[in-house]
Design a protein around this motif. Structure first.
Motif, short mmCIF file in Angstrom:
data_model
loop_
_atom_site.label_atom_id
_atom_site.label_comp_id
_atom_site.label_asym_id
_atom_site.label_seq_id
_atom_site.Cartn_x
_atom_site.Cartn_y
_atom_site.Cartn_z
N ARG A 1 0.81 -1.23 0.00
CA ARG A 1 0.00 0.00 0.00
C ARG A 1 0.84 1.28 0.00
O ARG A 1 0.53 2.24 0.68
CB ARG A 1 -0.97 0.00 1.18
N ASP A 2 1.93 1.25 -0.76
CA ASP A 2 2.82 2.41 -0.89
C ASP A 2 3.36 2.91 0.45
O ASP A 2 3.75 4.07 0.57
CB ASP A 2 2.11 3.58 -1.61
N THR A 3 3.41 2.03 1.45
CA THR A 3 3.79 2.48 2.79
C THR A 3 4.84 1.61 3.47
O THR A 3 5.76 2.13 4.07
CB THR A 3 2.54 2.56 3.69
N TYR A 4 4.70 0.30 3.41
CA TYR A 4 5.56 -0.60 4.16
C TYR A 4 6.40 -1.47 3.22
O TYR A 4 5.84 -2.24 2.45
CB TYR A 4 4.74 -1.51 5.08
N ARG A 5 7.73 -1.33 3.29
CA ARG A 5 8.61 -2.17 2.48
C ARG A 5 9.06 -3.34 3.34
O ARG A 5 9.63 -3.17 4.42
CB ARG A 5 9.84 -1.42 1.98
N ILE A 6 8.82 -4.56 2.85
CA ILE A 6 9.23 -5.77 3.56
C ILE A 6 10.74 -5.92 3.39
O ILE A 6 11.25 -5.92 2.28
CB ILE A 6 8.51 -7.02 3.01
N VAL A 7 11.45 -6.03 4.51
CA VAL A 7 12.91 -6.05 4.50
C VAL A 7 13.47 -7.46 4.68
O VAL A 7 14.34 -7.87 3.93
CB VAL A 7 13.47 -5.11 5.61
N ALA A 8 12.97 -8.19 5.69
CA ALA A 8 13.54 -9.50 5.99
C ALA A 8 12.56 -10.33 6.81
O ALA A 8 11.80 -9.79 7.60
CB ALA A 8 14.84 -9.34 6.78
N PRO A 9 12.60 -11.65 6.63
CA PRO A 9 11.76 -12.50 7.48
C PRO A 9 12.35 -12.57 8.89
O PRO A 9 13.57 -12.49 9.06
CB PRO A 9 11.84 -13.87 6.80
N LEU A 10 11.48 -12.64 9.88
CA LEU A 10 11.94 -12.77 11.26
C LEU A 10 11.69 -14.18 11.78
O LEU A 10 12.60 -14.85 12.23
CB LEU A 10 11.25 -11.75 12.16
N VAL A 11 10.44 -14.62 11.73
CA VAL A 11 10.09 -15.93 12.26
C VAL A 11 8.76 -16.38 11.67
O VAL A 11 7.95 -15.55 11.25
CB VAL A 11 10.05 -15.90 13.82
N GLU B 1 9.91 -1.59 6.83
CA GLU B 1 10.18 -0.18 7.06
C GLU B 1 8.98 0.63 6.62
O GLU B 1 8.46 0.44 5.51
CB GLU B 1 11.41 0.28 6.26
N HIS B 2 8.53 1.54 7.48
CA HIS B 2 7.51 2.50 7.10
C HIS B 2 8.23 3.54 6.26
O HIS B 2 9.13 4.23 6.75
CB HIS B 2 6.88 3.13 8.34
N LEU B 3 7.89 3.64 4.99
CA LEU B 3 8.67 4.45 4.06
C LEU B 3 8.61 5.95 4.32
O LEU B 3 9.61 6.64 4.18
CB LEU B 3 8.24 4.15 2.62
N ARG B 4 7.45 6.46 4.68
CA ARG B 4 7.35 7.91 4.91
C ARG B 4 7.96 8.32 6.25
O ARG B 4 8.56 9.38 6.36
CB ARG B 4 5.89 8.35 4.82
N LEU B 5 7.78 7.48 7.26
CA LEU B 5 8.30 7.83 8.59
C LEU B 5 9.72 7.34 8.82
O LEU B 5 10.34 7.70 9.81
CB LEU B 5 7.38 7.25 9.67
N ARG B 6 10.22 6.48 7.93
CA ARG B 6 11.57 5.93 8.04
C ARG B 6 11.78 5.25 9.40
O ARG B 6 12.77 5.48 10.08
CB ARG B 6 12.63 7.01 7.86
N ARG B 7 10.79 4.43 9.78
CA ARG B 7 10.94 3.72 11.04
C ARG B 7 10.67 2.24 10.83
O ARG B 7 9.86 1.86 9.97
CB ARG B 7 10.05 4.30 12.13
N PRO B 8 11.35 1.39 11.59
CA PRO B 8 11.12 -0.05 11.44
C PRO B 8 9.79 -0.45 12.06
O PRO B 8 9.35 0.12 13.07
CB PRO B 8 12.29 -0.68 12.20
N VAL B 9 9.15 -1.42 11.44
CA VAL B 9 7.91 -2.00 11.93
C VAL B 9 7.97 -3.50 11.72
O VAL B 9 8.86 -4.01 11.03
CB VAL B 9 6.66 -1.42 11.21
#
Length: 141
Positions: free
Chosen positions: A48-58, A69-77
């Protein structure tokens, strides 16, 4: 960093743990795929033009947790996807939706904050939550 705290120094998340999975050392949970192994198609995808999937966790029985990563806020989620085998099960879909709705209404230092709930254009539901560090309940036990 003490158990269950967020990555920020002004953390008010003391004692909270992620929905599932250890997020303290996400790099340790991500490994290079073996030769011939299937590459995860969600890595690099933007939801949705907002969250880039970076890596699998579990991965758990109900789904898979990713660092994003939340792209506009530049914060991990953290993004939790419902297991593909459950997407066609109406009861499982209802439980997943209720999880997002109910937990998002709670404000407690021991409960992860739900930030968003949606589905991909292919209909795969996901929950976006704060990314916490610490150990899993299984590790704690």
């Amino acid at each position: 960093m003490p158990h269950g705290q967020k990555d920020s120094p002004s953390s008010s998340g003391k004692g909270r743990t992620a929905a599932f999975g250890n997020t303290e050392r996400p790099e340790a949970l991500v490994s290079e795929p073996e030769a011939g192994a299937e590459i995860d198609p969600l890595i690099g995808r933007v939801l949705r033009d907002t969250y880039r999937i970076v890596a699998p966790l579990v991965e758990g029985g109900m789904g898979k947790l990713y660092r994003a990563e939340h792209l506009r806020l530049r914060r991990p989620v953290a993004v939790k996807f419902m297991a593909r085998t459950l997407v066609t099960n109406p009861d499982a879909l209802a439980r997943f939706r209720r999880e997002a709705e109910i937990i998002s209404q709670l404000d407690h230092p021991h409960i992860v904050h739900i930030l968003d709930f949606d589905a991909t254009s292919e209909g795969e539901p996901y929950i976006v939550m704060e990314l916490l560090s610490g150990m899993t309940l299984a590790e704690r036990m």
